[in-house]
Design a protein around this motif. Structure first.
Motif, PDB file in Angstrom:
ATOM      1  N   UNK A  27       0.742  -1.146  -0.143  1.00 57.33           N
ATOM      2  CA  UNK A  27       0.015   0.132   0.004  1.00 57.33           C
ATOM      3  C   UNK A  27       0.901   1.332  -0.167  1.00 57.33           C
ATOM      4  N   UNK A  28       2.207   1.066   0.382  1.00 58.31           N
ATOM      5  CA  UNK A  28       2.981   2.412   0.303  1.00 58.31           C
ATOM      6  C   UNK A  28       3.579   2.592  -0.954  1.00 58.31           C
ATOM      7  N   UNK A  29       3.635   1.708  -1.889  1.00 52.35           N
ATOM      8  CA  UNK A  29       4.188   1.918  -3.006  1.00 52.35           C
ATOM      9  C   UNK A  29       3.051   2.826  -4.133  1.00 52.35           C
ATOM     10  N   UNK A  45      -4.142  -3.503  -2.377  1.00 51.20           N
ATOM     11  CA  UNK A  45      -2.826  -2.866  -1.806  1.00 51.20           C
ATOM     12  C   UNK A  45      -2.782  -3.618  -0.226  1.00 51.20           C
ATOM     13  N   UNK A  46      -1.689  -4.206  -0.018  1.00 54.25           N
ATOM     14  CA  UNK A  46      -1.495  -5.148   0.914  1.00 54.25           C
ATOM     15  C   UNK A  46      -0.946  -4.225   2.219  1.00 54.25           C
ATOM     16  N   UNK A  47      -1.944  -3.933   3.336  1.00 55.08           N
ATOM     17  CA  UNK A  47      -1.823  -3.254   4.392  1.00 55.08           C
ATOM     18  C   UNK A  47      -0.566  -3.525   5.315  1.00 55.08           C
ATOM     19  N   UNK A  48      -0.293  -2.695   6.137  1.00 51.15           N
ATOM     20  CA  UNK A  48       0.835  -3.007   6.978  1.00 51.15           C
ATOM     21  C   UNK A  48       0.385  -3.707   7.894  1.00 51.15           C
ATOM     22  N   UNK A  58       4.196  -4.130   5.026  1.00 52.59           N
ATOM     23  CA  UNK A  58       3.082  -4.241   3.939  1.00 52.59           C
ATOM     24  C   UNK A  58       3.502  -4.666   2.710  1.00 52.59           C
ATOM     25  N   UNK A  59       4.690  -5.763   2.766  1.00 52.45           N
ATOM     26  CA  UNK A  59       5.368  -6.199   1.677  1.00 52.45           C
ATOM     27  C   UNK A  59       4.522  -7.265   1.250  1.00 52.45           C
ATOM     28  N   UNK A 186      13.696   1.267   2.554  1.00 50.83           N
ATOM     29  CA  UNK A 186      13.423   2.337   3.652  1.00 50.83           C
ATOM     30  C   UNK A 186      13.507   1.627   5.016  1.00 50.83           C
ATOM     31  N   UNK A 187      14.342   2.035   5.836  1.00 50.45           N
ATOM     32  CA  UNK A 187      15.035   1.503   7.158  1.00 50.45           C
ATOM     33  C   UNK A 187      15.687   0.575   7.121  1.00 50.45           C
TER      34      UNK A 187
END
Length: 253
Positions: A27-29, A45-48, A58-59, A186-187
């Protein structure tokens, strides 16, 4: 009266026979989702998932595993929505956590009759199906198996993991090894080549960023050319690991 095009789950994971109609993606993409939707591809959209590490929650390749046809596995705490009405969604029993290896229980790759995984980390439920179907298990040291494998076809992959390369080079026709460090996550210090890509048609692959940003871009271009695969870059800038673009449904032609 115009009829709607027919769609069906992919017969086998990761490798569509036709144009893809639905994918799993983080979902972050945001930029990648926007580009895919402009191409007419529905993005789940895969949620966190707060039980996983920040940056990985969310991967798609951490939360789901498409095994075959309509058979889809998901983590213990994950639920599927209306998008999964044509799928049989199987939850694995062991709860996931931020700690390895309980975060990578679905992180594997099926290529036809081969199942590439770390047998110590992949879920029992999936392994039971693998044994039942008589697939050939290719055991590797890398628990983040799907993250590390960019699937081009049933016989061709790009990987940035040496243990995976050393196993697959003897059984597949075309295995390309690239170096780590050129994919952003990220991270984390870096991401993986499988996590920034996914097939969206039989001969078309999407990348989350520009291939030229990778140190070994020439090796990637060569692998794509050898396998007659066109690349679609979904955004400008550095390749970014979003947890793979996982095709799960395609158009019927």
């Amino acid at each position: 009266m115009q009829t709607k095009p027919l769609k069906q789950p992919l017969e086998l994971p990761f490798i569509p026979k036709n144009s893809v109609s639905k994918v799993l993606i983080s979902e972050e993409a945001d930029e990648e989702i926007n580009s895919l939707e402009k191409m007419g591809i529905f993005c789940v959209k895969v949620q966190n998932n707060p039980r996983l590490l920040p940056g990985l929650g969310s991967h798609a390749d951490m939360n789901y595993f498409h095994y075959k046809n309509n058979e889809l596995y998901c983590l213990n705490s994950v639920s599927a929505g209306e998008w999964a009405q044509n799928f049989s969604v199987i939850k694995i029993k062991k709860p996931e956590s931020k700690d390895y290896p309980n975060d990578v229980m679905l992180n594997a790759v099926r290529l036809g009759k081969y199942f590439i995984c770390n047998e110590k980390t992949v879920s029992k439920e999936i392994l039971d199906s693998v044994y039942k179907d008589g697939l050939n298990i290719v055991n590797v040291n890398q628990g983040y198996t799907k993250c590390s494998v960019c699937v081009l076809s049933e016989d061709a992959v790009i990987t940035d993991d040496i243990s995976i390369y050393n196993e697959l080079k003897y059984i597949l026709k075309d295995v390309t090894l690239v170096t780590k460090g050129s994919v952003k996550l990220n991270g984390f210090d870096y991401g993986f080549i499988g996590g920034c890509s996914g097939l969206i048609a039989k001969n078309k692959i999407a990348f989350c960023g520009e291939i030229i940003s990778h140190k070994d871009h020439n090796l990637i271009y060569d692998a794509l050319n050898r396998n007659k695969i066109d690349a679609v870059e979904l955004k400008k800038g550095c390749l970014t690991d979003v947890g793979s673009i996982i095709p799960i449904e395609e158009y019927v032609i």
